[in-house]
Design an enzyme around this catalytic site. Structure first.
Site, short mmCIF file in Angstrom:
data_model
loop_
_atom_site.label_atom_id
_atom_site.label_comp_id
_atom_site.label_asym_id
_atom_site.label_seq_id
_atom_site.Cartn_x
_atom_site.Cartn_y
_atom_site.Cartn_z
N LYS A 83 -0.27 13.98 1.48
CA LYS A 83 -1.57 14.63 1.20
C LYS A 83 -1.70 15.99 0.71
O LYS A 83 -2.68 16.40 0.26
CB LYS A 83 -2.80 13.97 1.87
N LYS A 130 -14.82 7.95 -4.77
CA LYS A 130 -16.16 8.02 -4.21
C LYS A 130 -16.68 9.59 -4.67
O LYS A 130 -17.96 9.60 -5.09
CB LYS A 130 -16.05 8.23 -2.75
N LYS A 137 -9.87 13.64 4.03
CA LYS A 137 -9.06 12.34 4.23
C LYS A 137 -7.98 12.52 5.33
O LYS A 137 -8.03 13.72 6.09
CB LYS A 137 -8.21 12.48 2.99
N ARG A 138 -7.21 11.41 5.68
CA ARG A 138 -6.37 11.67 6.69
C ARG A 138 -5.40 12.87 6.77
O ARG A 138 -4.91 13.36 5.33
CB ARG A 138 -5.44 10.42 7.20
N THR A 172 -8.90 6.20 -2.44
CA THR A 172 -10.26 5.67 -2.95
C THR A 172 -11.38 7.04 -2.80
O THR A 172 -12.48 6.56 -3.31
CB THR A 172 -10.58 4.61 -2.01
N HIS A 175 0.78 -1.26 0.18
CA HIS A 175 0.00 0.05 -0.04
C HIS A 175 0.84 1.21 -0.16
O HIS A 175 0.26 2.22 0.13
CB HIS A 175 -1.04 0.15 1.14
C1 LIG Z 1 -12.31 6.53 1.56
C2 LIG Z 1 -12.16 7.21 2.89
C3 LIG Z 1 -10.81 7.45 3.18
C4 LIG Z 1 -9.64 7.38 2.07
O1 LIG Z 1 -9.58 8.59 1.68
P1 LIG Z 1 -8.37 8.87 0.77
O2 LIG Z 1 -8.78 10.39 0.28
O3 LIG Z 1 -8.43 7.98 -0.37
O4 LIG Z 1 -7.17 9.09 1.49
C5 LIG Z 1 -10.60 7.96 4.73
N1 LIG Z 1 -11.28 7.96 5.57
C6 LIG Z 1 -12.60 7.63 5.30
C7 LIG Z 1 -13.65 7.90 6.37
C8 LIG Z 1 -13.22 7.09 4.07
O5 LIG Z 1 -14.40 6.84 4.02
#
Ligand SMILES: *Cc1c(COP(=O)(O)O)cnc(C)c1O
Length: 872
Positions: free
Chosen positions: A614, A723, A608-609, A719, A414
Site C-alpha cells: 500500500k 468512500k 488503511k492497513r 474501498t 481478493h
Molecule cells: C474501508 C476501510 C478499510 C479499507 O481501506 P482500503 O484503503 O480500501 O484498504 C480499512 N479499514 C477500515 C476501518 C475501513 O473502513
C-alpha cells in the site's frame, strides 16, 4: 461420533429451528413450523388463543412517547436502574434496547416471510465482519434518528454523547471485513433473502496504541458490557468435531462407506445480529458462532481421579473463537486458525442444511434454493464439508453430490499476491480433518483426470493446477479447491479480475473457459459512508435533490452535476468540508495532542492497513521531500508553498516488522516536523492511532485529497478510495484496483494518477534483479536526511531503506517516486484554484453512483446467486 449425531436444540423463534421429529400434522413443536405448515397455521390454532396473541402483539414505537416509554422501561427493568443512576452508558443501552425492540419485531416478520415465500436464499460466508457501531446506523436505516434525537434530549441526554458510548464491533482487519459489512446492509436494503455467517470473536482486531512512536497492541475486549445488538441463541447448539480417524466399511450392496469418527468435540452456539435495511421493514440476519465446551465429560479420566484433566478439554474449546487473526492479506498457517475455519464452516453448513431439510425437497433442488458465497478462500472447507454431508451422511452418490456442491458455491478472490494465497500443510489437515483430506484428494483426482483427458500428456499442466502442491512438505492450495468447487469465480475490480485470468488462474481459464471467471467491482453502502459519516453533506444533497431517495438509488447523485458551477452551492459545499475538517481537528487534538491552528488548508490523508504494497513509505518519503524543500526555500519561495496537513492512520499486523518500522518512521517524522519552528504551519504530520470504522467516519469526510498509491496490480480493489470520493475528496493514486473505474466514472480531470502500470511491474522487478536500478536524487536526499538523524535515530530505519536501495525494491518505490512528486505538484497547483477544486469535488460525488454496494449486490444476485428480492 460424527458431527451430525447431535442433540436437537429447542429454539422458538419465527424462523423455526430444529430437527424433523415424528409428529402429528400441525402440532406446534418447540422447533417451529415448516414453510408448508406456516401457510395453513392460522386455521389450526384455536380462535381464543389467536385473539389473545393478537391483542397483545408487540408494537413498534412510532412516536416520541412510544420511544420514551420504551427507554424508561428498559432503564428500570432491563438495566434495573432509575432516573437517579442512569449515566450515559446506561442511557446508550436503554436507547439501543428500545431500538432493538423494533428491529426484532421486524426481524421476526422478515424471517417468517422468508420462510413462507420459500425463495432461493444466499448465505454470505465471511470470517470477518467489520461492522463498527450499530446504534446510529439503526436509527438512520429505520428513519428514527430525528425522533430519537429529540426524545433523548427530553430525557436529559445528548444523542451524540450516547453514540460515543458504543464500542466498535471490529471483527475484521480492513477492506475485506468492511466489504462484508456493507454487503449485508445492501442485502437488507434490497430486500434480498440473505444471511451472513461469521464468528463471534471475543476479541476483535487489537486496539493500537502509539508509545514512543511505536505500535503497541492491546486487547479489544468489545463485550465488556452487555451487547444490546446481539440476540444470544444459546439453544442453537451445533456440535463440531476435530481430529479422530476415518472408518471404511462396505454396506449391504458392497458400496464402500466412510465414516469420520471425531476425536474432539466443541459446540457452536449462535448469536444473531439483526441487520436493518434502509427505510424498509426488512431485517436480515447475521449469525455469528461462538465456541463452547460440550457438556459431555471424560468419565474415564474423572473416575480415575483425574478431575483436572477431565475438564481441560472443555476449557480449551472457547479459545477457538477467542481472537480474530490480525493479519491482513497474509496467511499465517496456524493450527488454531484452521480450527476456526472448520468450526465456522461446519456450524454454518449444518444450519443451512437443516433449514433446507425442513422443506422436504429432494436434494437435487438444493442449488435452486441455496447459494453460498465464499468471501476469499477462508471458508473453502465448506466445499469438502458439503460433499461429506451429502455422501457420507445423506448417502448420495459422489457425482450427484458434486454437481450440487459446484452449483451452490461461488468464490470471491481478493488478491493476486502469491504470499497472500492460503495454503495448508497436508500433515496438519490429515490430523485435524482426516475425512476432509480424503475428500479433497478425491476431488483432485477426478479433476486431474478431467484435465488429463482434455489436455493429454501435459504433465506440467497437471502439476501446476493440482490442488496438492508437491513441495518438500505438501500443501493444499485453497484457491484451487475453491475454483474447482464453485460455479463462478469473481475478482473485485475490473483490472483485478483481468489479472486473475491472465496470471494466477490462467490455467483454469484454459480448462473451464473464460465464462466461469467474472468481475463484480466492490462497493460501499452510502447509508453509513455518506448519510451517517457526513450528515452535513447528506443534508446539502437532500436540499438540492429534494429527497433522500438517492440513498436507495445512488445514481440519482448524477443530478448534482448541474450545480457544479453554481456559486452559492459551491460555497455551501465548501462550508460542509470546512466543518468536517474542524470536527477532525478536534479528534486529532483529543487523540494526539497535536494542534492544527488553521483547518482551512489542504488535508492529505492516507488511512488503511499499513502494508508495504500500500506504500505508506512512499507517502512519508514524499512528505520528507516536501520538508526538505521548505527547509531550503528562500522567503519568496516559501510564499508559494501550499500549507498542508498530512494525516496517516492504520494498523500493522503485530508480526510484520517492516510495516511497524514504517509506523515508527511516520511518527518520528511527525515529531520532528511539527516541532520545527522553521516550518510553522506550512506542514503538519499526524498519525492517528487505532484507525477503525468509527474513526473512519470522522476522518474520511474531512479530506481534500486521499492517497491510494499501491504498486500497480497489488490492490485488488480498495474501498476507501470510493468512500473518500463519495465524501467530496479528490484522490491521488496509481492505476490500480478500483481507481481505474473511479477514473472512468468521474473523469481523468478529477483524479491525480501517477506511476508505472501493472503490465510493466513484473518486467521492472526483473530489471531490478538483473540489471540493477537507480535511486532518483530526490529520493537519495530523503534517505540521507533519515540516515543523518533528522528524524531520530537514523540507523533504526536502515532495513527499510535497504529494502529499496539494495534488496530489489519489490514495490517499485524508487521507480514511482518522481512521478509521485510531480502528481503532488499538480495537486498543489489545482488546489490554489478553489472554485475549480470544488467543482471537481462536486463532479466526483455526482459520479459515485456506480460504487454503491447496492449495485454490487444486484450484480451478484443476478449474475452469480440467481436470487430475487422478496416483495412485501
Ligand atoms: C474501508 C476501510 C478499510 C479499507 O481501506 P482500503 O484503503 O480500501 O484498504 C480499512 N479499514 C477500515 C476501518 C475501513 O473502513
Amino acid at each position: 461420533m460424527s458431527s451430525y449425531n447431535f442433540t436437537p436444540g429447542s429454539p422458538t423463534s419465527a424462523e423455526g429451528f430444529g430437527e424433523e421429529l415424528p409428529h402429528p400434522k400441525h402440532v406446534r413443536r418447540f422447533t417451529g413450523f415448516s414453510p408448508a405448515e406456516i401457510k395453513s397455521i392460522d386455521s389450526v390454532i384455536p380462535l381464543k388463543s389467536r385473539e389473545t396473541w393478537k391483542k397483545f402483539a408487540v408494537e413498534n414505537f412510532t412516536d416520541n412517547a412510544g420511544f420514551e416509554k420504551g427507554f424508561v422501561r428498559h432503564v428500570e427493568t432491563t438495566l434495573a436502574r432509575s432516573i437517579y443512576n442512569c449515566d450515559e452508558l446506561a442511557a446508550y443501552q436503554a436507547t439501543s434496547n428500545t431500538m432493538r425492540d423494533n428491529l426484532i419485531t421486524n426481524w421476526n416478520k422478515t424471517q417468517q416471510k422468508q420462510t413462507t415465500k420459500d425463495q432461493k436464499r444466499v448465505y454470505y460466508l465471511s470470517l470477518e465482519f467489520l461492522m463498527g457501531r450499530a446504534l446510529d446506523n439503526a436509527l438512520i436505516n429505520t428513519d428514527n434518528r430525528e425522533l430519537v434525537d429529540a426524545s433523548v434530549d427530553e430525557l436529559g441526554f445528548k444523542l451524540e454523547d450516547l453514540l460515543e458510548q458504543e464500542p466498535d464491533a471490529a471483527l475484521g482487519n480492513g477492506g475485506l471485513g468492511r466489504l462484508a459489512a456493507c454487503f449485508i446492509d445492501s442485502l437488507s436494503t434490497g430486500k434480498y433473502p440473505g444471511w451472513g455467517y461469521g464468528l463471534r470473536y471475543q476479541y476483535g482486531i487489537f486496539a493500537q496504541k502509539i508509545i514512543d512512536g511505536y505500535q503497541v497492541e492491546t486487547p479489544d475486549y468489545w463485550l465488556k458490557f452487555s451487547n444490546p445488538w446481539e440476540i444470544p441463541r444459546k439453544e442453537i447448539q451445533i456440535p463440531v468435531d476435530f481430529y479422530g480417524h476415518v472408518e471404511h466399511h462396505k454396506d449391504a450392496h458392497g458400496k464402500v462407506k466412510s465414516t469420520w469418527v471425531g476425536g474432539e468435540r466443541v459446540i457452536a452456539v449462535a448469536y444473531d445480529f439483526p441487520v436493518p435495511g434502509y427505510k424498509s421493514e426488512n431485517v436480515n440476519n447475521l449469525r455469528l458462532w461462538s465456541a463452547e465446551p460440550t457438556t459431555e465429560f471424560d468419565f474415564a479420566k474423572f473416575n480415575s481421579g483425574d478431575y483436572q484433566n477431565s475438564v481441560r478439554g472443555q476449557q480449551s474449546a472457547e479459545s477457538i473463537t477467542a481472537v480474530l487473526y490480525p493479519n491482513d492479506n497474509f496467511d499465517s498457517g496456524k493450527e488454531l486458525r484452521l480450527k476456526q475455519q472448520y468450526f465456522w464452516v461446519c456450524a454454518s453448513l449444518h444450519d443451512i442444511v437443516r433449514r433446507f431439510k425442513k422443506t422436504k425437497r429432494p436434494w437435487s433442488e438444493f442449488p435452486e434454493q441455496i447459494a453460498i458465497q465464499l468471501n476469499d478462500t477462508h471458508p473453502t472447507l465448506a466445499i469438502p464439508e458439503l460433499q461429506r454431508v451429502l455422501v457420507d451422511l445423506e448417502g448420495l452418490e459422489w457425482d450427484e453430490a458434486w454437481a450440487i456442491v459446484t452449483e451452490t458455491f461461488g468464490y470471491t478472490n481478493h488478491t493476486v499476491m502469491q504470499e497472500a494465497l492460503e495454503k495448508w500443510p497436508v500433515s496438519l489437515m490429515e490430523r485435524l480433518l482426516p475425512r476432509h483430506l480424503e475428500i479433497i484428494y478425491d476431488i483432485n483426482l477426478f479433476f486431474l483426470q478431467h484435465v488429463e483427458k482434455k489436455f493429454p500428456k501435459d504433465r506440467d499442466l497437471l502439476s501446476r493446477v493440482s490442488i496438492v502442491e508437491e513441495a518438500s512438505a505438501k500443501n493444499i492450495r485453497m484457491a484451487y479447491l475453491a475454483i474447482i468447487g464453485s460455479h463462478k469465480v469473481n475478482g473485485v475490480a475490473e483490472l483485478h479480475s483481468e489479472l486473475l485470468k491472465t496470471t494466477i488462474f490462467k490455467d483454469f481459464v484454459n480448462i473451464y473457459g473464460a465464462s466461469k471467471f467474472t468481475n463484480v467491482t466492490n462497493g460501499i453502502t452510502p447509508r453509513r459512508w455518506l448519510r451517517q459519516a457526513n450528515p452535513g453533506l447528506a443534508a446539502l444533497i437532500k436540499s438540492k435533490l429534494g429527497s433522500d431517495d438517492y440513498l436507495k438509488d445512488l445514481t440519482l447523485l448524477k443530478e448534482l452535476e448541474q450545480y457544479a458551477d453554481d456559486e452559492e452551492f459551491q460555497k455551501q459545499w465548501a462550508q460542509v468540508k470546512l466543518d468536517n475538517k474542524i470536527r477532525l481537528v478536534a479528534l486529532i487534538k483529543k487523540l494526539t495532542g497535536i494542534e492544527i491552528k488553521n483547518p482551512d488548508v489542504l488535508f492529505d490523508i492516507q488511512v488503511k492497513r499499513i502494508h508495504e504494497y500500500k506504500r505508506q513509505q512512499l507517502n512519508i518519503f514524499g512528505v520528507i521531500a516536501r520538508y526538505l524543500q521548505i527547509k531550503k526555500a528562500s522567503p519568496e519561495e516559501r510564499e508559494k508553498i501550499l500549507p498542508k496537513v498530512c494525516i496517516f492512520g492504520g494498523k500493522s499486523a503485530p508480526g510484520y516488522y517492516m510495516a511497524k518500522l514504517i509506523i515508527k518512521l511516520i511518527n518520528s517524522v511527525s515529531e520532528a516536523i511539527n516541532n520545527d519552528p522553521d516550518v510553522g504551519d506550512l506542514l503538519k504530520v499526524v498519525f492517528i492511532p487505532d484507525y477503525n470504522v468509527s474513526k473512519a467516519e470522522v476522518i474520511i469526510p474531512a479530506s481534500d485529497l486521499s492517497e491510494h498509491i499501491s504498486t500497480a496490480g497489488t490492490e485488488a480493489s480498495g474501498t476507501s478510495n470510493m468512500k473518500f470520493v463519495m465524501n467530496g475528496g479528490l484522490i491521488i493514486g496509481t492505476v490500480d484496483g478500483a481507481n481505474v473505474e473511479l477514473t472512468r466514472e468521474c473523469g481523468e480531470d478529477n483524479i491525480f494518477l501517477f506511476g508505472h502500470l501493472a503490465e510493466r511491474v513484473e518486467d521492472i522487478r526483473h530489471e531490478h534483479r538483473f540489471s540493477g536500478y537507480k535511486i532518483p536524487e530526490t529520493l537519495e536526499a530523503v534517505f540521507d536526511a533519515i540516515e543523518n538523524g533528522s528524524f531520530g535515530n537514523g540507523d533504526e530505519f536502515r532495513t527499510l531503506i535497504d529494502s529499496i536501495k539494495y534488496q530489489g525494491d519489490h514495490y517499485l518505490v524508487s521507480d514511482d517516486f518522481e512521478s509521485y512528486l510531480q502528481a503532488h505538484e499538480l495537486v498543489d497547483e489545482a488546489y490554489l484554484d478553489q472554485k475549480a477544486w470544488i467543482k471537481k469535488s462536486i463532479i466526483n460525488v455526482a459520479n459515485t453512483g456506480f460504487f454503491s454496494s447496492d449495485r454490487c449486490i444486484q450484480e451478484y444476485a443476478e449474475g452469480i446467486w440467481n436470487i430475487e428480492p422478496i416483495e412485501q
